[in-house]
Enzyme design. Structure first.
Site, PDB file in Angstrom:
ATOM      1  N   LYS A   1       5.647 -28.317  -5.089  1.00 31.77           N
ATOM      2  CA  LYS A   1       6.590 -27.931  -6.141  1.00 31.77           C
ATOM      3  C   LYS A   1       7.488 -26.778  -5.709  1.00 31.77           C
ATOM      4  CE  LYS A   1       7.485 -25.848 -10.433  1.00 31.77           C
ATOM      5  NZ  LYS A   1       7.217 -24.579 -11.129  1.00 31.77           N
TER       6      LYS A   1
ATOM      7  N   ASP B   1       6.026 -30.171 -12.059  1.00 29.71           N
ATOM      8  CA  ASP B   1       4.841 -29.431 -12.469  1.00 29.71           C
ATOM      9  C   ASP B   1       4.113 -30.258 -13.522  1.00 29.71           C
ATOM     10  OD1 ASP B   1       6.428 -29.185 -14.706  1.00 29.71           O
ATOM     11  OD2 ASP B   1       6.704 -27.022 -14.529  1.00 29.71           O
TER      12      ASP B   1
END
Length: 327
Positions: A252, A271
């Site tokens: 991420k 996420d």
């Protein structure tokens, strides 16, 4: 000059670019967790640090207004301890225009992208009317990387405070506005000192202190600042692989850096919140009860297939909308 002064109050100190709200909304872009160095210094005015200078930005109808402040020298700093004013910088207009156009990527036509995303995705179309002008910033790769290393298990307000402490402790002082000092983002060398990790822990960085100092050393001993910037020229998968080899950088964080500083518009940071959006709103069936590496890749691929080459830009609009609704 006070921050509350606007373009009409001091026109000789302000410049403007043509920029309608459909192409840029400062209030949405600068508060949506892309960058953590801007604050609303007065209603509608945003002050922050960009390319080692302090700027104030605001919008008026179809124009983006800005002013840039001079950096203090040592004598000026001593003289300003009481009132702490700052002068508007005498910079070349073409250069300041270029910096802003590059930072906000104003050469990318956002309205046309919104239309294309809306035609492909009815859910995007529902959000777009309430959140126009959300575009992706093009940030300095060093600042972007170390800022997003600090985002793990964190929220925007706390990240912003952490980055401010980082800059005050390790960055060069630039100027002071209305008794508020501003500092440049630390250089790579400033974060590689032997005591950097201990100082960061003292500043409240916790376990992230090890990742910040470790990544700084890894880059200094490997890619270097220039090599990090040159990741803009390599394919997305290669840039992502290089970033994920750094301490504290997972998929991420790597995708955030790819999207927000390395020109990888197809990068879709995922996420757990984005994962839930994919499952609940888009019906993406991935199996399992956690965001596994396989699920992460499949979600990114799904949105790239839906939104196209600038899928990361479309995701930024939805992320901004959900962040605002959460607030």
């Amino acid at each position: 000059m006070k921050l509350r002064d606007g373009p009409s109050a001091c026109p000789s100190l302000w410049r403007c670019l043509p920029c309608p709200p459909a192409e840029l909304r400062l209030d949405l872009v600068l508060s949506s967790g892309q960058s953590f160095r801007w604050w609303e210094s007065s209603p509608g005015a945003w002050t922050g640090v960009l390319e080692g200078r302090v700027w104030t930005l605001r919008q008026d109808r179809d124009r983006l207004w800005y002013t840039v402040y001079d950096e203090e020298d040592e004598q000026e700093e001593e003289e300003k301890q009481n009132g702490c004013p700052a002068k508007a910088a005498k910079l070349d207009a073409a250069e300041t225009d270029r910096i802003l156009r590059d930072y906000f990527q104003l050469d990318v036509g956002l309205s046309a992208l919104y239309r294309a995303w809306g035609a492909a995705d009815p859910l995007f179309r529902q959000v777009a009317n309430d959140f126009p002008g959300v575009r992706v910033l093009r940030q300095d790769p060093v600042e972007c990387l170390f800022s997003f290393i600090c985002t793990s298990n964190n929220h925007v307000a706390r990240i912003t405070a952490m980055i401010e402490r980082l800059c005050q402790a390790f960055g060069r002082r630039l100027c002071c506005l209305d008794s508020r000092p501003f500092h440049a983002f630390p250089s790579l060398s400033a974060l590689t000192g032997a005591d950097a990790e201990a100082r960061l822990r003292a500043l409240g960085f916790g376990y992230r202190a090890k990742f910040v100092s470790g990544s700084a050393r890894a880059i200094a001993e490997g890619l270097g600042t220039e090599g990090l910037c040159q990741l803009r020229t390599v394919p997305y998968a290669e840039a992502r692989r290089v970033l994920c080899a750094l301490p504290g950088v997972g998929a991420k964080v790597a995708d955030c850096v790819c999207l927000l500083s390395l020109d990888k518009a197809e990068a879709v940071p995922v996420d757990t919140h984005v994962w839930q959006i994919a499952r609940q709103r888009y019906g993406v069936a991935l199996g399992g009860k956690s965001l596994t590496p396989r699920a992460y890749q499949e979600i990114g691929d799904f949105f790239r297939g839906l939104w196209g080459l600038r899928a990361g830009w479309a995701q930024a609009v939805l992320f901004c909308a959900d962040l605002r609704k959460g607030q």
